[in-house]
Design a protein around this motif. Structure first.
Motif, PDB file in Angstrom:
ATOM      1  N   LEU A   5       0.443  -1.228  -0.257  1.00 21.82           N
ATOM      2  CA  LEU A   5      -0.029   0.204  -0.038  1.00 21.82           C
ATOM      3  C   LEU A   5       0.354   1.127  -0.409  1.00 21.82           C
ATOM      4  O   LEU A   5       0.682   2.312  -0.609  1.00 21.82           O
ATOM      5  CB  LEU A   5      -0.764   0.051   1.502  1.00 21.82           C
ATOM      6  CG  LEU A   5      -2.048  -1.259   1.383  1.00 21.82           C
ATOM      7  CD1 LEU A   5      -3.324  -1.077   2.283  1.00 21.82           C
ATOM      8  CD2 LEU A   5      -3.265  -0.674  -0.495  1.00 21.82           C
ATOM      9  N   GLU A   6       1.643   1.678   0.922  1.00 20.73           N
ATOM     10  CA  GLU A   6       2.745   1.901   0.577  1.00 20.73           C
ATOM     11  C   GLU A   6       3.534   2.409  -0.902  1.00 20.73           C
ATOM     12  O   GLU A   6       3.649   3.491  -0.862  1.00 20.73           O
ATOM     13  CB  GLU A   6       3.787   2.243   2.069  1.00 20.73           C
ATOM     14  CG  GLU A   6       5.008   3.303   1.747  1.00 20.73           C
ATOM     15  CD  GLU A   6       3.680   4.318   2.610  1.00 20.73           C
ATOM     16  OE1 GLU A   6       4.194   5.357   2.351  1.00 20.73           O
ATOM     17  OE2 GLU A   6       3.199   4.518   2.963  1.00 20.73           O
ATOM     18  N   ALA A   9       1.043   4.156  -2.823  1.00 24.40           N
ATOM     19  CA  ALA A   9       0.817   5.698  -1.900  1.00 24.40           C
ATOM     20  C   ALA A   9       1.676   6.434  -3.491  1.00 24.40           C
ATOM     21  O   ALA A   9       1.227   7.237  -3.480  1.00 24.40           O
ATOM     22  CB  ALA A   9       0.449   6.081  -1.056  1.00 24.40           C
ATOM     23  N   GLN A  10       3.076   6.265  -2.520  1.00 19.64           N
ATOM     24  CA  GLN A  10       4.377   6.397  -3.004  1.00 19.64           C
ATOM     25  C   GLN A  10       4.258   6.911  -4.631  1.00 19.64           C
ATOM     26  O   GLN A  10       4.289   7.382  -5.571  1.00 19.64           O
ATOM     27  CB  GLN A  10       5.804   5.780  -2.995  1.00 19.64           C
ATOM     28  CG  GLN A  10       5.635   6.153  -1.909  1.00 19.64           C
ATOM     29  CD  GLN A  10       7.239   5.247  -1.201  1.00 19.64           C
ATOM     30  OE1 GLN A  10       7.729   4.773  -2.211  1.00 19.64           O
ATOM     31  NE2 GLN A  10       7.979   4.926  -0.425  1.00 19.64           N
ATOM     32  N   TYR A  12       1.646   6.902  -6.992  1.00 15.37           N
ATOM     33  CA  TYR A  12       0.081   8.223  -6.999  1.00 15.37           C
ATOM     34  C   TYR A  12       0.727   9.204  -6.633  1.00 15.37           C
ATOM     35  O   TYR A  12       0.829  10.185  -7.731  1.00 15.37           O
ATOM     36  CB  TYR A  12      -1.037   7.601  -5.874  1.00 15.37           C
ATOM     37  CG  TYR A  12      -1.968   9.240  -5.897  1.00 15.37           C
ATOM     38  CD1 TYR A  12      -2.902   8.547  -6.998  1.00 15.37           C
ATOM     39  CD2 TYR A  12      -2.093   9.898  -5.629  1.00 15.37           C
ATOM     40  CE1 TYR A  12      -3.792   9.095  -6.705  1.00 15.37           C
ATOM     41  CE2 TYR A  12      -3.004  10.681  -5.455  1.00 15.37           C
ATOM     42  CZ  TYR A  12      -3.756  10.249  -6.072  1.00 15.37           C
ATOM     43  OH  TYR A  12      -4.907  12.120  -6.594  1.00 15.37           O
ATOM     44  N   ASP A  13       1.500   9.763  -5.739  1.00 15.59           N
ATOM     45  CA  ASP A  13       2.587  11.524  -5.571  1.00 15.59           C
ATOM     46  C   ASP A  13       3.295  11.169  -6.506  1.00 15.59           C
ATOM     47  O   ASP A  13       3.396  12.298  -7.465  1.00 15.59           O
ATOM     48  CB  ASP A  13       3.415  10.975  -4.168  1.00 15.59           C
ATOM     49  CG  ASP A  13       1.760  11.017  -2.978  1.00 15.59           C
ATOM     50  OD1 ASP A  13       0.617  11.292  -3.015  1.00 15.59           O
ATOM     51  OD2 ASP A  13       2.688  10.354  -2.161  1.00 15.59           O
ATOM     52  N   GLN A  38      -3.307   6.653 -12.801  1.00 10.97           N
ATOM     53  CA  GLN A  38      -3.452   7.328 -11.818  1.00 10.97           C
ATOM     54  C   GLN A  38      -4.656   7.232 -11.289  1.00 10.97           C
ATOM     55  O   GLN A  38      -5.224   6.940  -9.736  1.00 10.97           O
ATOM     56  CB  GLN A  38      -3.346   8.878 -11.447  1.00 10.97           C
ATOM     57  CG  GLN A  38      -3.370   9.290 -10.526  1.00 10.97           C
ATOM     58  CD  GLN A  38      -3.136  11.230 -10.420  1.00 10.97           C
ATOM     59  OE1 GLN A  38      -3.793  11.814 -11.223  1.00 10.97           O
ATOM     60  NE2 GLN A  38      -1.904  11.751  -9.512  1.00 10.97           N
ATOM     61  N   THR A  44      -7.657   2.943  -4.354  1.00 12.66           N
ATOM     62  CA  THR A  44      -6.821   2.939  -2.868  1.00 12.66           C
ATOM     63  C   THR A  44      -5.756   3.465  -1.644  1.00 12.66           C
ATOM     64  O   THR A  44      -5.498   2.758  -0.966  1.00 12.66           O
ATOM     65  CB  THR A  44      -5.923   1.321  -3.551  1.00 12.66           C
ATOM     66  OG1 THR A  44      -6.865   0.992  -4.161  1.00 12.66           O
ATOM     67  CG2 THR A  44      -5.566   0.447  -2.351  1.00 12.66           C
ATOM     68  N   VAL A  45      -4.866   4.270  -3.010  1.00 18.38           N
ATOM     69  CA  VAL A  45      -4.799   5.180  -1.699  1.00 18.38           C
ATOM     70  C   VAL A  45      -5.172   5.718  -1.163  1.00 18.38           C
ATOM     71  O   VAL A  45      -4.925   6.294   0.288  1.00 18.38           O
ATOM     72  CB  VAL A  45      -4.033   6.125  -2.657  1.00 18.38           C
ATOM     73  CG1 VAL A  45      -3.296   7.631  -2.435  1.00 18.38           C
ATOM     74  CG2 VAL A  45      -3.137   5.543  -3.888  1.00 18.38           C
ATOM     75  N   GLU A  46      -6.604   7.087  -1.467  1.00 16.55           N
ATOM     76  CA  GLU A  46      -7.517   7.193   0.212  1.00 16.55           C
ATOM     77  C   GLU A  46      -7.999   6.840   0.733  1.00 16.55           C
ATOM     78  O   GLU A  46      -8.054   6.842   1.588  1.00 16.55           O
ATOM     79  CB  GLU A  46      -8.661   7.368  -1.186  1.00 16.55           C
ATOM     80  CG  GLU A  46      -8.607   9.136  -2.737  1.00 16.55           C
ATOM     81  CD  GLU A  46      -9.756   9.385  -3.130  1.00 16.55           C
ATOM     82  OE1 GLU A  46     -10.800   7.431  -3.207  1.00 16.55           O
ATOM     83  OE2 GLU A  46      -9.710   9.954  -4.408  1.00 16.55           O
ATOM     84  N   TYR A  48      -6.313   3.792   1.498  1.00 11.76           N
ATOM     85  CA  TYR A  48      -4.808   3.709   2.917  1.00 11.76           C
ATOM     86  C   TYR A  48      -4.799   4.583   3.708  1.00 11.76           C
ATOM     87  O   TYR A  48      -4.573   4.625   4.551  1.00 11.76           O
ATOM     88  CB  TYR A  48      -4.034   3.383   1.814  1.00 11.76           C
ATOM     89  CG  TYR A  48      -2.812   3.293   2.506  1.00 11.76           C
ATOM     90  CD1 TYR A  48      -2.474   1.932   3.370  1.00 11.76           C
ATOM     91  CD2 TYR A  48      -1.746   4.138   2.302  1.00 11.76           C
ATOM     92  CE1 TYR A  48      -1.558   2.397   4.534  1.00 11.76           C
ATOM     93  CE2 TYR A  48      -0.626   3.804   2.835  1.00 11.76           C
ATOM     94  CZ  TYR A  48      -0.648   2.714   3.798  1.00 11.76           C
ATOM     95  OH  TYR A  48       1.121   2.435   4.202  1.00 11.76           O
ATOM     96  N   ARG A  49      -4.944   6.123   2.887  1.00 12.45           N
ATOM     97  CA  ARG A  49      -4.743   7.141   3.608  1.00 12.45           C
ATOM     98  C   ARG A  49      -6.041   7.507   4.592  1.00 12.45           C
ATOM     99  O   ARG A  49      -5.449   8.045   5.743  1.00 12.45           O
ATOM    100  CB  ARG A  49      -5.220   8.398   3.150  1.00 12.45           C
ATOM    101  CG  ARG A  49      -3.236   8.318   2.402  1.00 12.45           C
ATOM    102  CD  ARG A  49      -2.715   9.095   1.095  1.00 12.45           C
ATOM    103  NE  ARG A  49      -2.455   9.259   0.678  1.00 12.45           N
ATOM    104  CZ  ARG A  49      -1.409  10.314  -0.820  1.00 12.45           C
ATOM    105  NH1 ARG A  49      -1.916  11.123  -1.110  1.00 12.45           N
ATOM    106  NH2 ARG A  49      -0.178   9.792  -1.085  1.00 12.45           N
TER     107      ARG A  49
END
Length: 356
Positions: A5-6, A9-10, A12-13, A38, A44-46, A48-49
């Motif tokens: 997941l990390e 997220a990376q 995505y950024d 993206q 998934t990123v939303e 996870y955050r």
């Protein structure tokens, strides 16, 4: 799971920065590719955050509980801890589902082929009912539906009909419709009032890009003919309809929807590629897992997947054991309860496989 997941997220950024790069903005292909990537990982990123945020809130609440608090404040903090723990559990389950491998065809447009099977004229009428059902469902979803090819019967209905459905996520929501559909009712041609059982088969094929399936001109036989309509009446007197035969596999595709022969050929080629893609996929799956039977989403047309019982106004999906008593609205396109049930069952099975 959290390392993965990390990394997502990376990524995505990274994509956010890339999509601000003038060189990428000016390149249409790259812009489309990175924007789609993206968009695909954004849920998934939303989630996870949000998980990290709730986890931090829980940690702070537990630290606060160690401080000297009055009884009322202590009860409030305990309540916050319980809510956060429940939210974390829910988010973790959601993340597990989001990390499941996604069907690469899910976002594609589809071709839906409906054929009358057992039951003669009644089966053809039922095929017509299924076409209307999918037409109304497409309308509810805001999708576009076009008839590609249709073979009518004298009493109404279809021997077979092929339609194109275009819209985001069309395949993801319709792929479980593949199979044998059974109807139980008194046919309009039955004078004795007896209930008959008839069937129609449905095939849902994702539209594929040219690069995914190579089709060589030398392997094709292209015939043209006059298009026809209900009752066999001629729609036009020009040879606008097109029939394409793929000689190596024997697959035959017809299209007579357009007045232009060129447009009909183009549509027929799209259907042909979809059928060839399905054939190749089935062969690969049989080689990789010949004895594996999936309760949901097999697309095995020899199996009865759903029964439409008119006397009891009942629809039963046999794969997930779901029965609803609103046949009329279901045939009017109100299919979402069953569609969602199939999606949830499919994800549950995938999750069980992933954990096992």
């Amino acid at each position: 799971m959290f390392d993965k997941l990390e990394n997502i997220a990376q990524r995505y950024d990274e994509l956010s920065e890339m999509l601000c790069d003038p060189n990428i903005i000016s390149d249409t292909d790259k812009l489309r590719k990175y924007s789609k990537e993206q968009s695909d990982i954004a849920p998934t990123v939303e989630t996870y955050r949000r998980y990290l945020q709730v986890e931090n809130q829980l940690s702070e609440a537990k630290e606060m509980l160690q401080e000297k608090l009055d009884s009322e404040m202590k009860e409030f903090v305990k309540s916050e801890i319980e809510e956060s723990e429940a939210e974390l559990e829910r988010l973790q389950e959601e993340l597990q589902l989001l990390l499941l491998p996604k069907d690469p065809n899910d976002d594609k447009n589809v071709f839906v082929e409906i054929r009358a099977a057992a039951g003669g004229g009644e089966a053809a009428l039922f095929a017509g009912d299924l076409l209307r059902m999918y037409t109304r469902y497409a309308e509810r979803q805001g999708w576009k539906l076009e008839v590609i090819d249709a073979h009518y019967t004298d009493i109404g209905g279809f021997k077979e009909v092929t339609v194109s459905i275009q819209g985001k996520g069309a395949y993801s929501r319709l792929k479980f419709e593949s199979g044998t559909h059974r109807v139980q009712r008194v046919p309009v041609t039955e004078s004795g009032g007896r209930i008959h059982t008839s069937t129609a088969t449905v095939a849902v094929l994702p539209e594929v890009e040219d690069v995914q399936v190579e089709v060589y001109e030398k392997d094709l036989r292209v015939d043209t003919f006059c298009a026809t309509g209900p009752g066999g009446q001629s729609v036009n007197t020009t040879q606008s309809a097109v029939r394409i035969t793929h000689i190596p596999t024997g697959i035959v595709v017809s299209c007579q929807d357009e007045k232009s022969q060129l447009k009909n050929k183009d549509k027929a080629m799209k259907v042909l590629r979809a059928r060839l893609f399905e054939k190749f996929q089935e062969e690969q799956q049989q080689e990789l897992a010949a004895d594996r039977k999936s309760q949901v989403g097999t697309g095995d047309r020899s199996e009865r997947i759903r029964t439409y019982n008119f006397p009891q106004s009942r629809v039963t999906d046999h794969r997930i054991g779901l029965t609803i008593h609103k046949l009329e609205s279901f045939l009017d396109g109100d299919m979402e309860e069953v569609v969602q049930g199939l999606i949830v069952a499919d994800r549950a099975e995938m999750l069980e496989v992933a954990e096992g």
